[in-house]
Design a protein around this motif. Sequence first.
Motif, PDB file in Angstrom:
ATOM      1  N   MET A 211       0.852  -1.203   0.000  1.00 22.87           N
ATOM      2  CA  MET A 211       0.000   0.000   0.000  1.00 22.87           C
ATOM      3  C   MET A 211       0.881   1.243   0.000  1.00 22.87           C
ATOM      4  N   TYR A 212       0.472   2.240  -0.781  1.00 25.82           N
ATOM      5  CA  TYR A 212       1.183   3.524  -0.767  1.00 25.82           C
ATOM      6  C   TYR A 212       0.893   4.227   0.562  1.00 25.82           C
ATOM      7  N   MET A 213       1.902   4.916   1.094  1.00 28.13           N
ATOM      8  CA  MET A 213       1.800   5.513   2.432  1.00 28.13           C
ATOM      9  C   MET A 213       0.617   6.464   2.582  1.00 28.13           C
ATOM     10  N   ASP A 214       0.317   7.254   1.565  1.00 30.53           N
ATOM     11  CA  ASP A 214      -0.810   8.194   1.687  1.00 30.53           C
ATOM     12  C   ASP A 214      -2.125   7.450   1.931  1.00 30.53           C
ATOM     13  N   ASP A 215      -2.270   6.309   1.266  1.00 29.80           N
ATOM     14  CA  ASP A 215      -3.469   5.492   1.492  1.00 29.80           C
ATOM     15  C   ASP A 215      -3.488   4.951   2.924  1.00 29.80           C
ATOM     16  N   ALA A 216      -2.314   4.528   3.414  1.00 27.37           N
ATOM     17  CA  ALA A 216      -2.246   3.965   4.772  1.00 27.37           C
ATOM     18  C   ALA A 216      -2.598   5.030   5.813  1.00 27.37           C
ATOM     19  N   GLY A 290     -16.269   2.637   4.924  1.00 27.47           N
ATOM     20  CA  GLY A 290     -16.057   3.289   3.632  1.00 27.47           C
ATOM     21  C   GLY A 290     -14.629   3.340   3.138  1.00 27.47           C
ATOM     22  N   TRP A 291     -13.797   2.392   3.566  1.00 25.84           N
ATOM     23  CA  TRP A 291     -12.394   2.373   3.107  1.00 25.84           C
ATOM     24  C   TRP A 291     -12.314   2.240   1.584  1.00 25.84           C
ATOM     25  N   LYS A 292     -11.407   3.003   0.975  1.00 25.00           N
ATOM     26  CA  LYS A 292     -11.181   2.926  -0.469  1.00 25.00           C
ATOM     27  C   LYS A 292      -9.767   3.408  -0.727  1.00 25.00           C
ATOM     28  N   ASN A 293      -8.986   2.598  -1.431  1.00 27.21           N
ATOM     29  CA  ASN A 293      -7.616   3.031  -1.758  1.00 27.21           C
ATOM     30  C   ASN A 293      -7.635   3.943  -2.985  1.00 27.21           C
ATOM     31  N   ALA A 294      -6.599   4.780  -3.095  1.00 25.36           N
ATOM     32  CA  ALA A 294      -6.480   5.660  -4.272  1.00 25.36           C
ATOM     33  C   ALA A 294      -5.369   5.200  -5.204  1.00 25.36           C
ATOM     34  N   PHE A 295      -4.345   4.512  -4.675  1.00 28.55           N
ATOM     35  CA  PHE A 295      -3.149   4.201  -5.482  1.00 28.55           C
ATOM     36  C   PHE A 295      -3.091   2.730  -5.864  1.00 28.55           C
ATOM     37  N   LEU A 300       1.635   4.225  -7.943  1.00 22.28           N
ATOM     38  CA  LEU A 300       2.640   4.170  -6.873  1.00 22.28           C
ATOM     39  C   LEU A 300       4.029   4.418  -7.441  1.00 22.28           C
ATOM     40  N   VAL A 301       4.346   3.710  -8.531  1.00 24.49           N
ATOM     41  CA  VAL A 301       5.692   3.803  -9.110  1.00 24.49           C
ATOM     42  C   VAL A 301       5.939   5.213  -9.646  1.00 24.49           C
TER      43      VAL A 301
END
Length: 314
Positions: A211-216, A290-295, A300-301
């Motif tokens: 997971m990308y840090m901003d999402d975490a 309502g969790w939802k990832n963005a990356f 990410l790369v």
Amino acid sequence: MNKILIVGACGQLGTELTIKLRELKGKDNVVATDLRGPVDLIADGPFEKLDILDKSQFHDLLKKYQIKEVYHLAAVLSAKGEQDPQFAWRLNMESLMTVLEAGKDIVEKIYWPSSIAVFGPGTPKQNTPQDTIMDPNTVYGISKLAGERWCEYYHDKYGVDIRSLRYPGLIGYKTLPGGGTTDYAVDIFHKAIAGNSFECFLNENTVLPMMYMDDAVKATIDLMEAPIGKVRVRSSYNVAAMSFSPSQITSEIQKHYPDFVTRYVPDFRQQIAEGWPSTIDDSVARADWGWKNAFDLPELVETMLAHLKKEIVF
Ligand code: NAD
Ligand code: AKB
């Protein structure tokens, strides 16, 4: 505004969480603490040296700053834990018990992270469900699973408002990882940017959740801010964003750096990774709060390379 104290604020996650929480809550409302530091990125606000194994020091700080929320992040991670299992168990468990006890009468809300390391070789590897077989075979995974059981226990028996996520491997550009099995997925970017080849300690086909840090950071704050009735799981929530192998992330980096090469030299961490899931079913977190990832992997790369290119001075 509730005053927040972060334990382990100078680590990979703690630094980024401190920055974001200070942005949202005001820097004087977020007290960063760690055994070491402060690191530069969080030197702009209140900081205290704290060994979380020292209960009275922790209680003094809760009193001094009138703390109402604690984010307890200090832990020994998976790879480092195998070097000294007794100490990993002591730090990971004793510190959690200290924080949970404070939740009975002093602190109103607690965040404590779990990990995909709670799963083990007997766990279904694909789309690992929220509730399933859990047979971790590292001291880190055993401590996180025991921690999850204690969190639920303190919630059910004493009404402690404890919230938790089972993070996958976390990847960010601001900080370096601290001794995990997923650390390669941060190191690889630093090698690519520097124009070096990369020696990977996992084999090329080992797929792990990441997971990308901003999402975490967003998942953590969203969970902490969710109305109490929406937080139905008091052990820890599965959360997911992407899964990839070392060869898949290498290929994605090669789209930006065509000459980049990874060599595979698996070590003891290969066996740890083989006990973990490849993909995670996080539908419960999505439905409850309502969790939802963005990356995903390409984003990410692109993001990691863009930021590191700007920030690293050769
Ligand atoms: P990290 O190792 O980078 O940071 C941990 C911090 O805790 C360090 O700054 C360290 O100095 C501090 N610390 C160690 N012992 C301490 C003590 N006795 N008292 C006070 N501070 C102490 O770890 P991280 O990657 O930031 O992880 C934070 C939390 O998130 C951990 O609980 C970890 O298990 C969990 N987690 C992280 C990941 C990940 O990929 N980073 C994945 C899953 C779960
Ligand atoms: C580790 O590799 O130990 C951590 C984790 C997934 O908990 N990144």
